[in-house]
Structure formats: C-alpha cells, structure tokens
Write an enzyme that holds these catalytic residues in place. Structure first.
Site, PDB file in Angstrom:
ATOM      1  N   ASP A  52       0.782  -1.168   0.133  1.00  0.00           N
ATOM      2  CA  ASP A  52       0.150   0.154  -0.099  1.00  0.00           C
ATOM      3  C   ASP A  52       0.952   1.255   0.118  1.00  0.00           C
ATOM      4  O   ASP A  52       1.776   1.646   0.902  1.00  0.00           O
ATOM      5  CB  ASP A  52      -0.837  -0.253   1.236  1.00  0.00           C
ATOM      6  CG  ASP A  52      -1.799   1.100   1.266  1.00  0.00           C
ATOM      7  OD1 ASP A  52      -1.705   2.044   0.548  1.00  0.00           O
ATOM      8  OD2 ASP A  52      -2.376   1.225   2.669  1.00  0.00           O
ATOM      9  N   HIS A  58      -3.989   4.561   6.449  1.00  0.00           N
ATOM     10  CA  HIS A  58      -2.909   4.030   5.650  1.00  0.00           C
ATOM     11  C   HIS A  58      -1.829   4.365   6.376  1.00  0.00           C
ATOM     12  O   HIS A  58      -1.345   5.372   7.065  1.00  0.00           O
ATOM     13  CB  HIS A  58      -2.985   4.750   4.541  1.00  0.00           C
ATOM     14  CG  HIS A  58      -4.270   4.346   3.536  1.00  0.00           C
ATOM     15  ND1 HIS A  58      -4.197   3.454   2.817  1.00  0.00           N
ATOM     16  CD2 HIS A  58      -5.363   4.972   3.395  1.00  0.00           C
ATOM     17  CE1 HIS A  58      -5.626   3.244   2.377  1.00  0.00           C
ATOM     18  NE2 HIS A  58      -6.115   4.308   2.661  1.00  0.00           N
TER      19      HIS A  58
END
Lengths: 558, 558
Positions: free
Chosen positions: B202, B374
């Site tokens: 990610d 995130h």
C-alpha cells in the site's frame, strides 16, 4: 438561506453608507462602495476565479449594477494592493467610464497600469504612500502601511463627519518581513485612540489558529533545496509574489546559479518590481531563458508561473512535455505556493506528471516552502485589541471565515450587536458611531466569457452543467407544411451520450408514431409537436439508458 | 508519458505472472491478477470515483479486458477488506460470470453480500480469518491480520513454486487499535524469515512523513466536543468506519446522549457490523431517528453520511434545509473524516451552509477528529525492515505515492533494480526469486454511467467537457433534394452559449450565401454542405464571441 432583498431608505445627511459589492461569502472580487453626501468612493475592484460549477467562465466580476447609473458620482477608486482579486475588475469598470481616478501605492498602480495597457486604457491616477492624507471629494483618506504577500500594500482610513472607518485590505503581521515594511501598528494605535467607528477587516485566515510564520523562514529552505539539487531547478510561484521571487534570486545567487524568468506575467511583474526598486536583483543573476539553456544544468534556476496547476501555464506545459524545457531525472521542481482550494486535483496532476518524468517535486506538503499572506487568528486578536473598534464588518472570505472573524472580535469584547455579518449587497449606514444594516441590495454574478461580459447567465451555466454531465440528443423532423406529414427524419444526433447514434434507431418509429397520433388529433403547432418529440424520446432514454441528457427537438416545416 | 504497450511472452512453466488491472497511478479500483499454471487468482476488485474531467460518470471500473476471455480460469477473488475501492467492482465481474468464488473475512464478505443483494446476485463465498491457510487452485494462500480504517482487513500471502508473494491490501500499523487487532508483525517476521520474493505494498501515505496517529486519540476529542455541545450533535463519517462510529457511540453514551443513524449505507453497514460483533452498541444507546426528534436537543447525536460533501447524502441535504433535521443555532456538526482530494470545494460548501444556519462546524482543519487509515512512511520502513523482501511492487496510489514508496524500499537496502515502478497493465513475472517486467498490456477506463457499463468512451467525455465549457450551436438547413436550394432555415439553436438565439440573426445570411456558393460550384453531398455550414458559423462565433462552442450542422434534404 436565500437573502431577502429590501431597499435601504434614502441616505440621510451626515450619514456614511457602506455597500460591499463583492468579497463577502467568497474569496475574490473584493469591492466596497462608500457613499457620503451624494459622492461615492470605491475601495478595490477585483475579480473572482470560477469554480467547477461555473464551467467555461473566464472570470467573475463584482456586480456594478448598484453604481452603474451613478458613475459620475464616483470620486475615486482606492486600490489597496496589486493582486487580481483586488484590481482585476478595474478594466471593466473603466470601460464604463474611463476617467474614474485610481488611487494606490506606486507598485499597485504600476501593476494595474500594465494591465490596463493590454485593454488599451490609460487611467487617471494618484500615487499615494503610507502616512499620506488625501482629501478625495468629501472623503478624507489616510493610508497606512500593511504587510502582505505583495509589496506596497496599504490599508485606508476614511474620515467623514459620520465617523472614522478603517479598511485593512489584505494583510498579515509578519514581524520580520523581507523589506522591513511591517503593518503599521503605531498608526493602528493612533487611529484606535482617535476612535475607529467601523473596521472592515480581512477574514481569509480568521479560522486558522495562531500566527502566520514569517516569509523569512522560506529562504533557508529554498537555499538548502537548491544547494542539494544535482541538476536544474524550477521554482513555481505566484507571478506577483515579489518577496518569494527575491528569496529565489538570493538563494540561486548564493549557490552560484543564474535565474531565468518564465511566463508572461512573471516577466512583466518582476520587470515592474525591479524597475521600481521592490525587487533587488543581484548583479548578473538574471539571464534570458534562451541563453539559460546553454548553461550547465547545475547553474540554472527557472522561476515560473503555474503553481496552481493552470493548464496553460509554464509548469503544466513542462509536465506535459509541451514546453521547450523538458524536465527529467535529477531535476528539482519547487512549488513555492499555496494550494488554492479547488485546485488540488490540477496541482497533483502536475506533480504526478513531473514525478513521472523523473523530477523531484518539493511542495508545501513535504517542505516549508510557502507561508500565507493573510493574518491568522492570533494576529487578528492583536488588531482588535489595539484598535478597539466600535463596529466590525468582516470582509474578504467565505461565510465561515467572516463568522470566525466576528467570533474573534467578540472575544476581544466587541459586543455581538456591533459585529456585522454581512453579505454582498448588505447596506450598512454609519452615523454618530452607530452602524446599522438598513437594506440589502441584489448582487448577481457577472461572468466574463470570451469577449462577453455579463451575457452568460446562471441559466446558461445550468445548461452547460447538464450538457457537461449528460450530453445532448437533438431530433430533427421535417414536416410538410400543408399536410403535417413527415417529409424527412426523425434524424437523431447525440453527443456525449452514447458511442454510436444507431442506439437510437429503435426509438425513431416511436417518434414518428407519436407525431402521427398528434397530427391526427389536430396538433399542428411546431412547438407543440416538438414537445411530443421531447416527451417520447425523453421517456425512452430515461428508461433504456437510465440517463437524462438535454433533449433538443426541432420540428421544421418545408 | 504515454505507456508503450507490448505483449508479454507466453507464460513459462514454474513462473508466476502478476498483472495489476487497477490502482497503480490512481487511488481506487484496486485489482491485481496472479496467474500460475493456467489458473488465475484475483486480489481485490474495486471502483474508482470520477474526477471533474470525467463528467457525468458514476463509477470507474478496472479494465476486465485482459481476463474477459479467461473467466473460467479464475479460481477465486480474494477481497482484502470491505471498502468500495477494493470490493465495489465485484458485482460487475460477477455479472460476467456469477459463480466465481469470493474469499474474504467475515465482515468483508457480509458487506459485499449486502451489495450484491442489491444487484440480485448470490455469490459463492469462502470465509477466512487471520492465520488461516487455504489452497485455491495452484495458489497456497495464507491470511494475515492487518489494521485499517475498517475492521477485519487481511493481507494475503500467496505461495506457488515460483515463490512467496505478500500483498498487504490497505493497512496501517496503529499499535493501540480500538479492537486490539494489530497488523500482525510476528507473521510478517515469519514470512520474512521464510523469504518474501515479491511484496505488493500500500502506497497511499508513502509520501507522508512519520507515523499515522492512533485512532484512539479521536475518542477524547469527540467526548470533549459532545460534552460541550449545547444542543444537537451531528457526526458525519464514512459509512463503513466501524471504529469511528464506535467512538461516537461511546462518547454519546458517556454524555447521556442517544445516537440515531442516518443514511442508507450507514444504517446498513452498522447493522451488519453490530450483528457480526464488530460494533459494540452500548445498551439502549441507539434510537430510531424519527423517535430521536422527540428527545431534548442536548440528548441526541446523529451519526450520518455525507462527510465528503456528496450532494445527495444526508449532510449536504441538511446544509440545504432539504432534510427533516434542520440544523440551527447551537447545533454542533462534526466532520470526523478526511477530505479526499478533489472534494474540498464540495466539503467547504457544506461547511459554509451549515455555518450560515448558525451551527458550529468541527472538522479536520480545526480539531483532531480524523486520522488516516494508511501506513505513513515511518510505518512502511518498519515493514521493509521486518520483511526484507527480495522484490517490491508498490501498489495503491498515484504515481508520486508509488515513487515515494519505492524510495523508502531503497532506503532500507532493497536494490533499485528490485523495486518495480509499475503501471496498470504492467506484466511482472516471478521465478526463482527474480521478478522482471516482461510486458505491458493496454488498460482502459471503464465508465459506469446510468445503466451503461463501458459504453461511454473517452471521446464522449471529451465531447461532454467541450459541451460543459462552451455549450453548443446547432444549425439546421433543409434543402430541396432536386435543386439543392434552401427550403427552410438556417435555423440556429444554441444552449449554454448566449442568452438569446437572436445574436445569431446576423450570421444566417452568411450561411445561406456560403451554401449557395457551394451549390453553384456543384457541391451536393450533405456532409460536405454541413462542413460549409460548420466553417461559416464557426469562424463567425470565434471572431465575434471569442468562443469555441461545439457546432452541430445538419443539412437535410426534403
């Protein structure tokens, strides 16, 4: 919350009337009209840049309607500083009456004069400086130095027998500005002691806590980034930000690099600033960009426009390899600028494009390469406390900014009833230290689009939004004027709706049938027949495509 | 920089092929295909939300083209978590072949099943949990707990004889998550010791320095804001953010308030989360919103959708007084959410609307009411150091994010040639611990618009952009099929161009003259005559209005 429009009473003698024509509830097109004894003074005359719900619009002007029939009464336009949102609409005002005098500081007037030259207008001007007092009609003006992201900005105090008004223009209170020209708090204190009856104050950063950092903090960051850059450096910033450019020149010079200016407005504005002594160009640092390309990569800094991702500006064109300077591996691009809300996508598209070409991109998000030009909450509190104004009218900002500013005023002890939350068109009368809202005039958006000014309406923009979201379908049917029978068509053309017009083949017989049916029941009027066409295809498109394009039916007799 | 498309070689035995179909160079529509020995495994199948240059588009799907003819080879779709950008395109994939099995955690599958129910699809599913291993075709899968802004997210390790791949999905490393379920670094360590040959990681926050703060830090802020709120409280957040909603429930409960959920997706998702035990609803705290309106203002918290300023969601409708709950003086609105780039204008319009109604608006900009989902740069460094992967393929992000992530990988010692900067369609083959780019397949944008999927093309969007910026002018001329003489017209209709079609009166004779001229020189073809019309009016509009609307000329024979 739609504004209720109501007429103000006739202006009583000894009363000052204040009407903001732009800049309240929006960031841009700042313009305020002051009226006393039949004469008008205008402060600022800027443009607003369109948002995505105003497609195709180039600029938005303040609504001149309330003063259009009174242009002869205008004794002058005070321009507080040279940014587009304060001077950009001047050409459009002067097109209505060319001899309205412009009043401002040296740099401000030089910038507007350059702009007016492009419109082939030579204005009447009066250059003023801080500390100066000027009687303009019934208005006794005093100019006060303020610090902003462009040099030579001025606040203006307006004295009439009705009271003393102070309008800040845009400002902040950098205590260590690059040019040493701080916002003149001694003058603010003196005005405060005299008694400020109405304070018109910049709200742009009123909801930002604390203090705007000093511009001076950016220099060392620029210096460090440039010192470490292995190859070419491109710095993008606003084309009027003289002090930012100054810091780039200094950092480049200190690192043995030369600077080439890119972009028409950058070259023009910095030429003006250097000529007038606002920009101090180290000997030999500037170089023409064509010659710059012959220098080794590590000896050049390009100073460009396009920091907001504007598609036609230098930086976007570089990112699209549509400029003579093609960025690549090892190049460093610095966006020394804010991200104006709404521009983020465009800016990030440019950042991505440049990154993809191999360049290192330094921006607000990853380095301290920008500070704001507006006073944050902490600075505004200082102002309120030093001025202790009787009444406050927050200006320059979206509603939430005005609201936040009013809250700061109340926190310093100004009674709630004396903080006026106005909108464009709010009519405020001041008399004997009492300010009251006495009316609300209607203020519209005046759109500049191509060569047209004020011709594009909100209805046109609504059409554009529908066209832009859904496309259109036009249906043409030619009927015999005698019999009403279809001679040709229905022909269907669509744009932005479906890849292939053949998807409409199945609806053509339905349209023909509906028209025959209408003709049978005696409908002959073309407009009524058009409506039959519209309903028939509209229903079909809605059901079969689940879409609502604009439908343009045309029934023509032949 | 246009991507050069080139075919990969036939897949060699013992080699694993990886092709991202979406999510590289964009934030959304994440989807990656793994191929081994003729079988395909898909990881995630999400949607991308359109930007302003894609007007009228509802959703953008990954391009299924590279696998469309191989649907029978798909052994399963692993869904790492239940966000739209990872599951939203599943219904469109299953419409092509309904029996492709879906593999995911309990919450993830419950969310996609609810979604599929609306599309009237009942999927085959395999529920898995962290630590579990499953053999799916030739792929040996192991699921690893990761922490994200939705519970029950999983990373997946994919073992084949070609090597070990780890795909993180979306994740962060909150060390004190609300549910105690941390990203399983012990599993990462174990996989690292075994040897990770390819790491798909990610990149969303790879350019954010430091560490994402803990979700737990938001609770006290919410508690404080709710405790001080004099009247009603509305909290807007993402409708799948179970932990955020949990903190709102807890803060409301602690302050003696009840909570009503507003918005279809909020009610649906929180129902699922509560049923499955992911949301812990304090006894008696939830109340139906119709009943909530009878409670005293200081005893209610509304939990709503619309934190991104979506025009049809609850919060926008409240701001427009188009909802049963009308905010006013003393109400407190909390936007406990990020501002997704591109949404700022919409969000600020809502904030301004609410402020104008008298409400106090608390948001990311003025209070700590949101943290990201995130991993930031600091967390990613931990991952690289604990995994020491041989090869890295940054995924999930714009190019600048992928680039920043690759840089972090290199900083931990992964050689530059082993960090693959891919795009959608980049074909990566893995064999014996060596990953190499072997091809680039063409990946398009698949637009969902109304009921159409993939029918709207980039050409249609270009038409829409022109229509939206400039409007259109249609010109209809009916000519006699025998003589070529004009029988009717030119009729000119414009939308979005000028307020009144009469501005075109002066160009009509010019068009007629141009057509007569063309007819004289023997031009009879309707298309050629249309071009004469287009050129004539196009030049006129360009010169007289300085505009470039779309011109739709139609010459019809009758």
């Amino acid at each position: 919350m739609p504004t209720t429009v109501y007429d103000p009473p006739a202006l009583a003698p000894g009363t000052l009337r204040v009407i903001p024509l732009g800049g309240l509830g929006e960031v841009g097109r700042n313009m305020t009209v002051f009226e006393y004894e039949g004469k008008l003074l205008v402060v600022d005359c800027g443009v607003l840049f369109p948002e995505e719900h105003q497609p195709g619009v180039d600029l938005i002007l303040p609504d001149f309607e309330p003063i259009r029939h009174r242009l002869d009464d205008i004794v002058g336009v005070v321009l507080t500083h040279g940014h587009e949102d304060h001077i950009g609409a001047v050409p459009y005002l002067l097109k209505l009456k060319g001899d309205i005098p412009l009043i401002g500081s040296g740099l401000t007037l030089a910038l507007i004069e350059a702009k007016l030259k492009e419109h082939r207008i030579r204005p009447y001007t009066l250059t003023v400086e801080e500390g100066q007092r000027e009687k303009v009609g019934p208005f006794d003006l005093e100019f006060v130095a303020v610090n902003h992201s462009i040099p030579d900005a001025l606040a203006v105090a307006i004295r009439t027998p009705a009271g003393l008004v102070l309008a800040t223009g845009d400002f902040k209170m950098d205590q260590l500005p690059l040019d040493g020209r701080i916002t003149d708090l001694r003058a603010f204190a003196r005005l405060g002691e005299e008694g400020v009856d109405l304070f018109l104050v910049d709200s742009t950063n009123a909801d930002v806590p604390g203090f705007t950092p000093t511009e001076r903090g950016i220099g060392p960051v620029l210096d460090q980034v440039i010192a470490r850059a292995p190859r070419r450096v491109v710095v993008a910033s606003f084309s009027s930000h003289v002090h930012r450019v100054q810091q780039v020149l200094d950092a480049a010079h200190a690192n043995g690099r030369r600077v080439a200016l890119l972009g028409r407005s950058m070259v023009r504005n910095m030429g003006i600033a250097a000529d007038l002594g606002y920009l101090n160009v180290p000997e030999g640092v500037l170089i023409d960009y064509k010659k710059a390309r012959d220098l080794p990569d590590n000896q050049i800094v390009y100073m460009s426009t396009g920091s907001q991702g504007e598609p036609m500006a230098v930086l976007s064109r570089m990112a699209n390899l549509d400029h003579a300077i093609e960025p690549g591996e090892g190049d460093t691009i610095i966006l020394a600028s804010s991200q104006i809300p709404g521009n983020e996508n465009a800016i990030y598209r440019v950042i991505d494009g440049l990154t993809k070409l191999g360049a290192t991109v330094v921006h607000k998000g990853n380095a301290k390469v920008h500070v704001s030009g507006h006073a944050a909450a902490g600075e505004l509190l200082y102002c309120y406390n030093i001025l202790k104004p009787k009444n406050v009218l927050p200006v320059h900002g979206e509603y939430r900014h005005l609201m936040a500013n009013a809250k700061l005023a109340r926190e310093t002890g100004i009674p709630e009833e004396n903080t006026i939350l106005g909108e464009n068109g709010t009519v405020v009368d001041l008399r004997d230290g009492v300010a009251s809202v006495v009316g609300q005039v209607d203020i519209g958006f005046v759109y500049v689009d191509g060569s047209s000014v004020g011709e594009i309406t909100d209805a046109d923009l609504k059409d554009r939004r529908i066209l832009g979201e859904e496309g259109f379908i036009s249906v043409i049917v030619v009927v015999d004027s005698a019999t009403g029978k279809i001679v040709s068509g229905p022909e269907i053309h669509a744009r932005g709706v479906a890849e292939d017009d053949r998807v409409f083949d199945s609806v053509k017989p339905k349209i023909a049938a509906a028209l025959a049916e209408a003709a049978k029941s005696g409908v002959r009027d073309n407009h009524a027949l058009s409506q039959v066409v519209r309903r028939t295809i509209g229903r079909w498109v809605n059901q079969s495509l689940r879409r609502r394009p604009m439908i343009v039916p045309m029934v023509i007799e032949a």
